[in-house]
Design a protein around this motif. Sequence first.
Motif, PDB file in Angstrom:
ATOM      1  N   LEU A  58       0.550  -1.290   0.095  1.00  0.00           N
ATOM      2  CA  LEU A  58       0.150   0.009  -0.001  1.00  0.00           C
ATOM      3  C   LEU A  58       0.645   1.521   0.832  1.00  0.00           C
ATOM      4  O   LEU A  58       0.302   1.856  -0.244  1.00  0.00           O
ATOM      5  N   GLY A  59       2.312   0.710   0.259  1.00  0.00           N
ATOM      6  CA  GLY A  59       3.132   2.325  -0.339  1.00  0.00           C
ATOM      7  C   GLY A  59       3.164   2.825   1.106  1.00  0.00           C
ATOM      8  O   GLY A  59       3.535   4.430   1.676  1.00  0.00           O
ATOM      9  N   LEU A  60       2.904   2.245   2.367  1.00  0.00           N
ATOM     10  CA  LEU A  60       2.889   2.984   3.576  1.00  0.00           C
ATOM     11  C   LEU A  60       4.684   2.946   4.320  1.00  0.00           C
ATOM     12  O   LEU A  60       4.532   3.694   5.392  1.00  0.00           O
ATOM     13  N   TRP A  81      -4.969   6.081  -6.585  1.00  0.00           N
ATOM     14  CA  TRP A  81      -5.497   5.334  -4.886  1.00  0.00           C
ATOM     15  C   TRP A  81      -6.466   5.344  -4.833  1.00  0.00           C
ATOM     16  O   TRP A  81      -7.226   4.593  -4.444  1.00  0.00           O
ATOM     17  N   TYR A  86      -8.928   0.279   1.872  1.00  0.00           N
ATOM     18  CA  TYR A  86      -8.210  -0.220   2.326  1.00  0.00           C
ATOM     19  C   TYR A  86      -8.808  -0.235   3.863  1.00  0.00           C
ATOM     20  O   TYR A  86      -9.274   1.048   4.469  1.00  0.00           O
ATOM     21  N   GLY A 109     -13.742   8.794   2.516  1.00  0.00           N
ATOM     22  CA  GLY A 109     -13.265   8.138   1.699  1.00  0.00           C
ATOM     23  C   GLY A 109     -13.166   8.657   0.566  1.00  0.00           C
ATOM     24  O   GLY A 109     -12.558   7.810  -0.013  1.00  0.00           O
ATOM     25  N   ARG A 110     -14.451   9.939   0.087  1.00  0.00           N
ATOM     26  CA  ARG A 110     -14.574  10.303  -0.679  1.00  0.00           C
ATOM     27  C   ARG A 110     -14.223  11.173  -0.873  1.00  0.00           C
ATOM     28  O   ARG A 110     -13.992  12.221  -2.491  1.00  0.00           O
ATOM     29  N   TYR A 111     -12.976  11.866  -0.546  1.00  0.00           N
ATOM     30  CA  TYR A 111     -12.563  13.001  -0.504  1.00  0.00           C
ATOM     31  C   TYR A 111     -11.631  13.862  -1.322  1.00  0.00           C
ATOM     32  O   TYR A 111     -12.064  14.667  -1.779  1.00  0.00           O
ATOM     33  N   ARG A 112     -11.373  12.390  -2.212  1.00  0.00           N
ATOM     34  CA  ARG A 112     -11.073  13.081  -3.777  1.00  0.00           C
ATOM     35  C   ARG A 112     -11.267  13.741  -4.463  1.00  0.00           C
ATOM     36  O   ARG A 112     -11.331  14.687  -5.324  1.00  0.00           O
TER      37      ARG A 112
ATOM     38  N   LYS B 153     -11.112  18.353   4.811  1.00  0.00           N
ATOM     39  CA  LYS B 153     -11.776  16.686   4.370  1.00  0.00           C
ATOM     40  C   LYS B 153     -10.332  15.509   4.598  1.00  0.00           C
ATOM     41  O   LYS B 153     -10.105  14.938   5.351  1.00  0.00           O
ATOM     42  N   TYR B 157      -9.638  13.153   7.731  1.00  0.00           N
ATOM     43  CA  TYR B 157      -9.549  11.743   7.560  1.00  0.00           C
ATOM     44  C   TYR B 157      -8.273  11.266   8.242  1.00  0.00           C
ATOM     45  O   TYR B 157      -8.781  10.214   8.772  1.00  0.00           O
ATOM     46  N   ASP B 163      -3.015   6.455   8.361  1.00  0.00           N
ATOM     47  CA  ASP B 163      -2.907   4.804   7.413  1.00  0.00           C
ATOM     48  C   ASP B 163      -3.949   5.209   6.061  1.00  0.00           C
ATOM     49  O   ASP B 163      -3.731   5.017   5.202  1.00  0.00           O
ATOM     50  N   ALA B 164      -4.958   4.972   6.753  1.00  0.00           N
ATOM     51  CA  ALA B 164      -6.285   4.573   5.106  1.00  0.00           C
ATOM     52  C   ALA B 164      -5.732   6.238   5.117  1.00  0.00           C
ATOM     53  O   ALA B 164      -6.594   5.817   3.443  1.00  0.00           O
ATOM     54  N   GLN B 166      -4.402   7.647   3.730  1.00  0.00           N
ATOM     55  CA  GLN B 166      -2.459   7.922   3.346  1.00  0.00           C
ATOM     56  C   GLN B 166      -2.940   7.218   1.411  1.00  0.00           C
ATOM     57  O   GLN B 166      -2.582   7.650   0.605  1.00  0.00           O
ATOM     58  N   VAL B 167      -3.151   5.692   2.034  1.00  0.00           N
ATOM     59  CA  VAL B 167      -3.419   4.356   1.420  1.00  0.00           C
ATOM     60  C   VAL B 167      -4.566   5.985   0.033  1.00  0.00           C
ATOM     61  O   VAL B 167      -4.398   5.513  -1.065  1.00  0.00           O
ATOM     62  N   SER B 168      -5.805   6.695   0.517  1.00  0.00           N
ATOM     63  CA  SER B 168      -6.577   7.493  -0.402  1.00  0.00           C
ATOM     64  C   SER B 168      -5.867   7.858  -0.653  1.00  0.00           C
ATOM     65  O   SER B 168      -6.383   8.928  -1.830  1.00  0.00           O
ATOM     66  N   GLY B 169      -4.592   9.021  -0.859  1.00  0.00           N
ATOM     67  CA  GLY B 169      -3.794   9.452  -1.877  1.00  0.00           C
ATOM     68  C   GLY B 169      -3.919  11.022  -0.912  1.00  0.00           C
ATOM     69  O   GLY B 169      -3.778  11.803  -1.669  1.00  0.00           O
TER      70      GLY B 169
END
Lengths: 264, 269
Positions: A58-60, A81, A86, A109-112, B153, B157, B163-164, B166-169
């Motif tokens: 996951l690149g962490l 991403w 995750y 989760g929708r932030y993007r 946001k 987050y 961690d989550a 960061q995975v979401s970008g």
Amino acid sequence: MRIVDHHKNIIEVKNVSFAYDRQREALKNITLDIHQGDYVGVIGPNGAGKTTLFKIMLGLLKAKTGTVKLFGTAIESFKNWQKIGYVPQETDNFEANFPATVREIVAMGRYRKNNFFNGRRSQDKQAVQRALTQVGLWTEQDRLIGDLSAGQRQRVFIARALVNEPEVIFLDEPTTGVDQETRNNFYSMLKKINEELSITLIIISHDLEQIIKEVMHVVCVDQTLTCHQSTAEYLKASDSTRILGQDVKIITHHHHGANGHLSI
Amino acid sequence: MALMDIFQYSFIIRGLEAGIIVALIAPLIGIFLVLKRFSLIADTLAHVSLAGVALGLLFGVNPMLTALATTVLASLGIERLRNSKTIYGESALALFLSGSLALAVIILSLTHGFNANLFNYLFGSIVTITINDVYAIAVLAIIVICLLIFFYKELVYLTFDQDAAQVSGVPVRLVNNILIILTALVVGLAIPIVGVLLIAALIVIPVVTALQLKKSFLRTIAYAEIFSLFSVVSGICAAFYFNLSASGAIVLIMLAIFIIVCLANKRGA
């Protein structure tokens, strides 16, 4: 519904090693491909490096040696991403007093898709509603995350992963502290997500007995990769050898059991 | 003294204006710091700014500028030390807190200057607030609020699950740095007005009180704002009518609200 190509690699891990400190290597020379549409169980003893492997994929965490590719792109330059969901191990991150409702958490989760400039709020709302409906928690949308049961909380985190319509979801020990019935419901929901939404699932579990009934492929990690095979092959092999020192009796029991989807 | 006398003094009006602005922005930053278990960063940066003030006095530069510069630099240093994971986050705070206090004391002993000026920086002084101070803090407030809305946001987050996020970008490092720089700016600019004691309290106590109510994220922010504004306005008024230290009065009012909310909660449950 997306077309699933079971031969397409969406994750390619090649010769990956990792160490938290100089004394002890956490992972040694792991090479592993995950196919589109797959449902993979990652098993192994405590401290075997399962979560570490996840974090590298996951690149962490950054692998000491070796390469990771996501959807054909080297992880260092990967940008898509939103294709990846995750669900981290709850014990690491969860703060029971965090002041957020179920809906607020899924919306994270929708932030993007909705930033300050292109605020398509109605689409976000729909996505949140759809994800919460998929995990069966739409009616609980206004409750605080801290007031939910452990099983419900995990569904919320699945919904947060689902909200971007990802292609793959990573789940790290999602059923810890959950009773058997909740666990069964949880796995039947995952099966639906895998089959009906065609989302690839990779799940870490210490519960070998349960996971072996659910997944299509098994990956065994104990610093090195000790197996990567279909569930059927795994069960056949574990007949003679005791992989991971687990109780083989439990596994052979399922050999003769009524698990129709395991053709052995 | 008549009840409305308070509005006849322009310094009180300016004090109220500046106080209200600081009361508005402090909990906006505080909610993220408290939930990230980083409450003491405000206190640490407040003490760091003291060293900045001392440096300003030593070199004859405007202390507000040196205070701002040192807090921003120290905040980035703390964040870096925390990320490197060589020491715990709170230990990083302790290092900076004691280090900067020691530095301030040494510089002040060199300049023989433990004077009234420094007392103002410790406890704030609404009497000496100029109209330019009010403008400066107002501009800062606008910048802080805009950046917080823009990164809202991302901040929520990563505060909930880094961690989550960061995975979401979410660009985790960038957003963390922005948060800590904003904290440094608020602390640095607010200190000459409200003092070291009050700024740390304003960032933490209203948020901790609002968290007891167990509401959604947005409502928690709203309640923190209400507690913060009420404490500042009533504290300044109390200070005026009873001739008390304003910052002391404000902090005690905030703590009283916290205790009342906790007791009410216990009774309700």
